[in-house]
Design a protein around this motif. Structure first.
Motif, short mmCIF file in Angstrom:
data_model
loop_
_atom_site.label_atom_id
_atom_site.label_comp_id
_atom_site.label_asym_id
_atom_site.label_seq_id
_atom_site.Cartn_x
_atom_site.Cartn_y
_atom_site.Cartn_z
N PRO A 69 0.82 -1.09 -0.19
CA PRO A 69 -0.13 0.00 -0.16
C PRO A 69 0.83 1.45 0.14
N LEU A 70 0.56 2.11 -0.81
CA LEU A 70 1.17 3.38 -0.79
C LEU A 70 0.71 4.34 -0.60
N CYS A 71 1.16 5.65 0.01
CA CYS A 71 0.41 6.77 0.38
C CYS A 71 1.47 8.03 0.33
N GLY A 72 1.36 8.66 -0.81
CA GLY A 72 2.53 9.70 -1.14
C GLY A 72 3.76 9.01 -1.26
N GLU B 127 4.78 -11.61 -7.54
CA GLU B 127 4.41 -10.50 -8.10
C GLU B 127 4.25 -9.39 -7.06
N VAL B 128 4.28 -7.95 -7.25
CA VAL B 128 4.33 -7.03 -6.60
C VAL B 128 3.21 -6.01 -7.10
N LEU B 129 2.16 -5.91 -6.05
CA LEU B 129 0.91 -5.32 -6.39
C LEU B 129 1.12 -3.92 -5.50
N LEU B 130 1.07 -2.71 -6.31
CA LEU B 130 1.17 -1.47 -5.95
C LEU B 130 -0.26 -0.69 -5.53
N ALA C 134 5.04 -0.35 -13.11
CA ALA C 134 4.12 -1.19 -13.82
C ALA C 134 4.57 -1.40 -15.34
N ALA C 135 4.84 -0.27 -15.90
CA ALA C 135 5.35 -0.25 -17.15
C ALA C 135 6.50 -0.62 -17.56
N ARG C 136 7.69 -0.79 -16.78
CA ARG C 136 8.85 -1.21 -16.71
C ARG C 136 9.16 -2.45 -16.19
N ASP C 137 8.22 -3.08 -15.56
CA ASP C 137 8.43 -4.44 -14.95
C ASP C 137 7.05 -5.23 -14.88
N ALA C 138 6.81 -6.19 -15.85
CA ALA C 138 5.55 -6.94 -16.03
C ALA C 138 5.14 -7.57 -14.45
N ARG C 139 5.90 -7.63 -13.44
CA ARG C 139 5.77 -8.28 -12.09
C ARG C 139 5.02 -7.48 -11.49
N PHE C 140 5.04 -5.99 -11.74
CA PHE C 140 4.39 -4.99 -10.80
C PHE C 140 2.93 -4.67 -11.72
N LYS C 141 2.12 -4.33 -10.81
CA LYS C 141 0.84 -3.83 -11.08
C LYS C 141 0.20 -2.77 -10.22
N VAL C 142 -0.44 -1.98 -10.55
CA VAL C 142 -1.12 -0.87 -10.03
C VAL C 142 -2.56 -1.29 -9.82
N VAL C 143 -2.82 -0.99 -8.54
CA VAL C 143 -4.13 -1.35 -7.99
C VAL C 143 -4.86 -0.28 -7.33
N THR D 4 -8.64 -4.45 -1.45
CA THR D 4 -8.38 -4.59 -2.80
C THR D 4 -7.42 -5.28 -3.40
N LEU D 5 -6.14 -4.94 -2.71
CA LEU D 5 -5.02 -5.85 -3.20
C LEU D 5 -5.02 -7.19 -3.02
N ALA D 6 -5.56 -7.61 -1.91
CA ALA D 6 -5.92 -8.94 -1.68
C ALA D 6 -6.64 -9.65 -2.73
N ASP D 7 -7.85 -8.90 -3.25
CA ASP D 7 -8.54 -9.57 -4.24
C ASP D 7 -8.11 -9.45 -5.65
#
Length: 384
Positions: free
Chosen positions: A44-47, A68-71, A88-97, A114-117
């Motif tokens: 989870p990101l915040c700022g 995988e890394v879900l941001l 997410a654009a540079r590494d396919a293992r990253f995804k923005v949620v 949401t990330l767990a879903d």
């Protein structure tokens, strides 16, 4: 005032035991495996935290073949949104949620729902935005979860990156009072202290508790999840590999404000005897109080000796858990942080409100939240 000295002496004895237990824990060989089970890292990101780019790069460089890394970001107005999208654009293992629901008052847990879903794997690694793991950390997690009884693994907390004095206070406190305690308590009494800076959960066990949504009204969700899993008969483990809290430029005032909140969290999440025992592990303020109330050469000598001993214990724990070097600032930092943390601990014994991200909240038993007022002026965002 001899009672102050007696309590301080007991505190130092317990700290020496903890340091010995940490030494024993770190000498044990970590479990190994060659089976790389899938791991979903929920971040989870915040700022934009200190060194956020470098933290995400460290996750991209993890030496593990199946993760995988879900941001998680609350909305596109958050300053973390473009950073997450770039990764997410540079590494396919990253995804923005992007967060879809707001089930409760805990903003971190709201994102985790949401990330767990969106996660694909059975193992869910909750990682704070300012957390960084060593490159081989996931292999140890995979090995620990080969035991089907294990439902949660937490990493002992260390720190790195400090430049400002306030950041040094933060990292030293986390490694000496949290990370060392996690491994020390586990070794001495077999109890696992769950800290959410890096906490891996078995999805099926979490869902049996109601998922993250069941903790959206809980401030100390990590500690309470660990309690509930043990109550269901699951095992909780503390890994040997540390997680680094990356703090670069925190101010002393920000450090103090953070632990004012943490003091309330800890008191409402644990029993009164446990809270009082936590105060025993901070004996330096008692020596300082004795020196003020009974001034003299002996009192001053005891204070100097106690400061030197406490600094030696804290800084050796920091080295053992791979915390960045403190340098010459380490000794005064130990005295300052211990005095400030003592104030926040005492405040937590009776206070039951916190301010988090601009909202004042009342904290009840098991750190359950309810709002006091709708909002205050905006506060500095914190994901942890």
């Amino acid at each position: 005032m001899t009672w102050l000295l007696s309590i301080a002496a007991l505190g130092f004895f317990l700290l020496l035991l903890q340091r010995l237990a940490l030494h024993v824990a770190l000498r044990r060989s970590p479990p190994v495996t060659t089976r790389a089970v899938g791991i979903s890292i929920l971040k989870p990101l915040c700022g934009v935290d200190d060194a956020l780019e470098e933290n995400l790069r460290a996750f991209a460089q993890l030496d593990y073949p199946h993760f995988e890394v879900l941001l998680g970001v609350k909305d596109r107005a958050d300053a973390a949104w473009p950073v997450a999208c770039a990764w997410a654009a540079r590494d396919a293992r990253f995804k923005v949620v992007q967060q879809r629901t707001t089930p409760g008052l805990n903003p971190k847990v709201n994102q985790l729902v949401t990330l767990a879903d969106e996660a694909r794997h059975e193992l869910l690694l909750v990682s704070d935005s300012n957390a960084r793991l060593p490159s081989d950390a996931l292999w140890e997690l995979a090995a620990l979860f080969e035991d089907p009884r294990v439902a949660c693994v937490t990493n002992p907390v260390s720190g790195r990156g400090h430049v400002s004095f306030g950041a040094l206070l933060d990292n030293l406190h986390l490694v000496s009072s949290v990370g060392a305690a996690q491994l020390g308590v586990k070794t001495l009494v077999g109890k696992d202290l769950v800290v959410g800076k890096s906490m891996t959960l078995r999805r099926s066990a979490l869902e049996a508790l109601g998922g993250f949504g069941a903790y959206a009204q809980v401030l100390a969700e990590d500690y309470v999840i660990g309690q509930d899993l043990r109550a269901r008969g699951h095992e909780v483990r503390v890994a040997r590999t540390p997680v680094w809290n990356v703090t670069v430029n925190r101010s002393v005032a920000s450090f103090f404000d953070r632990y004012l909140r943490w003091g309330v969290i800890h008191r409402t999440a644990v029993t009164l005897p446990t809270a009082l025992a936590q105060g025993l592990l901070n004996p330096l303020p008692l020596l300082l109080a004795h020196a003020v109330l009974a001034p003299g050469g002996d009192s001053f000598a005891l204070l100097l000796g106690g400061t030197a001993l406490k600094a030696a214990l804290d800084l050796s724990s920091a080295r053992a858990l791979r915390c960045d070097a403190a340098g010459w600032r380490g000794v005064p930092a130990v005295l300052v942080k211990d005095c400030l943390v003592f104030v926040t601990w005492f405040h937590g014994l009776w206070a039951r409100t916190v301010v988090w991200r601009g909202t004042r909240l009342r904290v009840g038993p098991r750190s359950r939240l309810r709002p006091l007022t709708s909002s205050l002026r905006p506060a500095r965002a914190e994901a942890s």
